[in-house]
Scaffold this active site. Structure first.
Site, short mmCIF file in Angstrom:
data_model
loop_
_atom_site.label_atom_id
_atom_site.label_comp_id
_atom_site.label_asym_id
_atom_site.label_seq_id
_atom_site.Cartn_x
_atom_site.Cartn_y
_atom_site.Cartn_z
N LYS A 11 -10.73 -5.99 -12.58
CA LYS A 11 -11.98 -5.81 -11.84
C LYS A 11 -12.53 -4.42 -12.11
O LYS A 11 -11.80 -3.53 -12.56
CB LYS A 11 -11.77 -5.98 -10.32
CG LYS A 11 -10.73 -5.05 -9.69
CD LYS A 11 -11.21 -3.63 -9.39
CE LYS A 11 -10.13 -2.78 -8.79
NZ LYS A 11 -10.48 -1.32 -8.80
N ASP A 135 -6.13 -4.09 -3.01
CA ASP A 135 -6.99 -4.84 -3.94
C ASP A 135 -6.55 -6.29 -4.10
O ASP A 135 -7.27 -7.10 -4.68
CB ASP A 135 -6.96 -4.19 -5.33
CG ASP A 135 -7.86 -2.97 -5.42
OD1 ASP A 135 -7.77 -2.24 -6.42
OD2 ASP A 135 -8.64 -2.75 -4.47
C1 LIG Z 1 -9.13 2.42 -5.42
C2 LIG Z 1 -9.15 0.96 -5.18
O1 LIG Z 1 -8.60 0.29 -6.31
C3 LIG Z 1 -10.57 0.48 -4.98
O2 LIG Z 1 -10.67 -0.89 -5.23
C4 LIG Z 1 -8.32 0.60 -3.97
O3 LIG Z 1 -8.74 1.30 -2.85
C5 LIG Z 1 -6.82 0.88 -4.21
O4 LIG Z 1 -6.16 -0.36 -4.08
P1 LIG Z 1 -4.61 -0.48 -4.47
O5 LIG Z 1 -4.38 0.19 -5.79
O6 LIG Z 1 -4.23 -1.90 -4.28
O7 LIG Z 1 -3.98 0.46 -3.36
P2 LIG Z 1 -2.57 0.26 -2.62
O8 LIG Z 1 -1.52 -0.03 -3.66
O9 LIG Z 1 -2.77 -0.65 -1.48
O10 LIG Z 1 -2.37 1.72 -2.03
C6 LIG Z 1 -1.93 2.78 -2.85
C7 LIG Z 1 -2.19 4.06 -2.07
O11 LIG Z 1 -3.59 4.34 -2.13
C8 LIG Z 1 -4.05 4.87 -0.88
N1 LIG Z 1 -5.12 4.00 -0.37
C9 LIG Z 1 -5.31 2.75 -0.87
C10 LIG Z 1 -6.36 1.99 -0.39
C11 LIG Z 1 -7.18 2.51 0.61
N2 LIG Z 1 -8.22 1.78 1.12
N3 LIG Z 1 -6.95 3.76 1.10
C12 LIG Z 1 -5.94 4.52 0.62
O12 LIG Z 1 -5.75 5.66 1.07
C13 LIG Z 1 -2.83 4.94 0.02
O13 LIG Z 1 -2.26 6.24 -0.11
C14 LIG Z 1 -1.88 3.92 -0.59
O14 LIG Z 1 -0.52 4.22 -0.32
N1 LIG Z 2 2.50 -6.07 -12.95
C1 LIG Z 2 2.04 -4.80 -12.89
N2 LIG Z 2 0.95 -4.45 -13.60
C2 LIG Z 2 0.47 -3.17 -13.52
N3 LIG Z 2 1.01 -2.19 -12.77
C3 LIG Z 2 2.10 -2.52 -12.05
C4 LIG Z 2 2.66 -3.82 -12.08
N4 LIG Z 2 3.71 -3.84 -11.25
C5 LIG Z 2 3.81 -2.59 -10.73
N5 LIG Z 2 2.86 -1.79 -11.21
C6 LIG Z 2 2.67 -0.38 -10.80
O1 LIG Z 2 1.51 -0.40 -9.93
C7 LIG Z 2 0.63 0.66 -10.24
C8 LIG Z 2 -0.77 0.24 -9.90
O2 LIG Z 2 -1.10 -0.81 -10.78
P1 LIG Z 2 -2.60 -1.38 -10.80
O3 LIG Z 2 -2.85 -1.82 -12.20
O4 LIG Z 2 -2.82 -2.35 -9.72
O5 LIG Z 2 -3.44 -0.15 -10.38
P2 LIG Z 2 -4.60 0.57 -11.11
O6 LIG Z 2 -4.65 0.23 -12.55
O7 LIG Z 2 -4.45 1.99 -10.73
O8 LIG Z 2 -5.87 -0.09 -10.46
P3 LIG Z 2 -6.48 0.27 -9.05
O9 LIG Z 2 -6.56 1.76 -8.97
O10 LIG Z 2 -7.77 -0.41 -9.05
O11 LIG Z 2 -5.51 -0.30 -8.06
C9 LIG Z 2 0.84 0.88 -11.72
O12 LIG Z 2 0.53 2.24 -12.05
C10 LIG Z 2 2.32 0.56 -11.95
O13 LIG Z 2 3.09 1.73 -11.80
#
Ligand SMILES: C[C@](O)(CO)[C@H](O)COP(=O)(O)OP(=O)(O)OC[C@H]1O[C@@H](n2ccc(N)nc2=O)[C@H](O)[C@@H]1O
Ligand SMILES: Nc1ncnc2c1ncn2[C@@H]1O[C@H](COP(=O)(O)OP(=O)(O)OP(=O)(O)O)[C@@H](O)[C@H]1O
Length: 288
Positions: A11, A135
């Site tokens: 996304k 997400d």
């Molecule tokens: C940046 C975005 O990708 C925008 O779509 C999302 O807000 C993040 O979604 P995500 O990666 O699924 O985040 P999560 O894995 O739930 O959270 C990771 C960390 O990001 C921070 N977090 C996440 C989502 C949110 N609304 N507020 C936060 O402060 C928190 O510290 C959390 O521990």
């Molecule tokens: N199947 C997987 N694919 C990708 N990352 C994974 C997976 N399993 C665990 N992870 C861990 O989760 C973290 C977040 O992955 P993800 O791809 O959802 O986040 P992102 O790329 O930062 O996107 P967003 O910021 O939108 O959440 C990665 O950096 C990785 O360390």
């Protein structure tokens, strides 16, 4: 059930406005999620035990992988001890702001719910999803554009698709979401623009005068710390993109193009820099 192979799409965030911080440390935000044509592929095949392998050796294949966390969460919730062998063909860059891991987790929940004949309700799956990541509910419940509030889990299906070409670039910088939320510059006093109305006008009436309202609140801090990421956005604009932005917490950057030839030109320029890229055609959705 025969082996099943499912695509997990990524996304982008069109506008990402962080409006406040909750007492638990999570942030409230408003954003529009849109799918792009960049995907992982996950294969599920029968096994007495729960295990996974992954084509990207940089990712764990134990309970630290979001696929395994999703499978275990469903097992515990359903009280089932069924097994499955998961094979993840990892193509979406991680630490990219593209939600790849979240998308994988949603695919595992949705597929195993059928594969194991658990038949959990969408509400039950939503509760599991939000615990796996903010997400994850988007990927579980939507296929096109969605307006999100809350921590990103309160979703409204806009029944819209973006009517232009999208070039998405990963500048080979892994940015952790936790780092981004710790370092962004808060603007909580701002009255957020109505992203839902603006994206509907953009898609249905071609109204582009308000594109400036689609700001990503992570951009200023990410661009200060990662000037190479900021340069990718400028390069996309110089290549004919009428709008470009950081996606999520980064580091991926995307640009909208009217002309396919301009989009192709931007792709070439990015690939010459050895950046991973994807191009999404107008009207794309995650429907399979
Ligand atoms: C940046 C975005 O990708 C925008 O779509 C999302 O807000 C993040 O979604 P995500 O990666 O699924 O985040 P999560 O894995 O739930 O959270 C990771 C960390 O990001 C921070 N977090 C996440 C989502 C949110 N609304 N507020 C936060 O402060 C928190 O510290 C959390 O521990
Ligand atoms: N199947 C997987 N694919 C990708 N990352 C994974 C997976 N399993 C665990 N992870 C861990 O989760 C973290 C977040 O992955 P993800 O791809 O959802 O986040 P992102 O790329 O930062 O996107 P967003 O910021 O939108 O959440 C990665 O950096 C990785 O360390």
């Amino acid at each position: 059930m025969c082996p099943v192979s499912v695509k997990s799409f990524a996304k982008i965030n069109l506008g990402l406005l962080i409006t406040s911080k909750r007492s638990d440390g999570y942030h409230m935000l408003e954003t529009v999620f849109a799918p792009i044509d960049w995907c992982d592929t996950i294969e599920f095949s029968h096994s007495d035990t729960l295990s996974m392998c992954c084509t990207d050796s940089a990712l764990p294949v134990d309970e630290n992988n979001l696929c395994m966390r999703a499978a275990k969460a469903l097992q515990e919730s359903a009280g089932c001890s069924a097994g499955v062998s998961i094979t993840l063909d990892k193509r979406i860059p991680f630490g990219a702001g593209l939600g790849g891991g979240s998308s994988d987790a949603a695919t595992v929940l949705r597929t195993l719910n059928e594969f194991w004949n658990v038949r959990a309700s969408l509400a039950d799956l939503h509760a599991l999803a939000v615990r796996l990541g903010a997400d994850v509910p988007y990927f579980l419940e939507m296929t096109g554009l969605a307006f999100a509030r809350g921590i990103g889990d309160e979703l409204e299906d806009l029944s819209l698709r973006l009517p232009f070409h999208i070039v998405t670039v990963f500048p080979e910088e892994h940015i952790s979401t936790v780092w981004a939320y710790k370092h962004f510059y808060p603007r909580f006093e701002r009255t957020p623009p109505d992203l839902k109305q603006l994206v509907m006008a953009l898609c249905l009436e071609g109204e582009r005068s308000c594109l400036g309202a689609f700001e990503n609140d992570f951009e200023p801090a990410v661009f200060d710390h990662y000037p190479g990421v900021k340069k990718v956005k400028q390069d996309l604009l110089d290549s004919g993109s009428f709008y470009a932005s950081l996606s999520g917490s980064g580091s991926a950057v995307f640009g909208f193009f009217d002309k396919r030839e301009d989009a192709d030109g931007a792709l070439m320029k990015m690939r010459q820099q050895r950046f991973r890229t994807s191009i999404t055609a107008p009207g794309f959705s995650m429907e399979q």
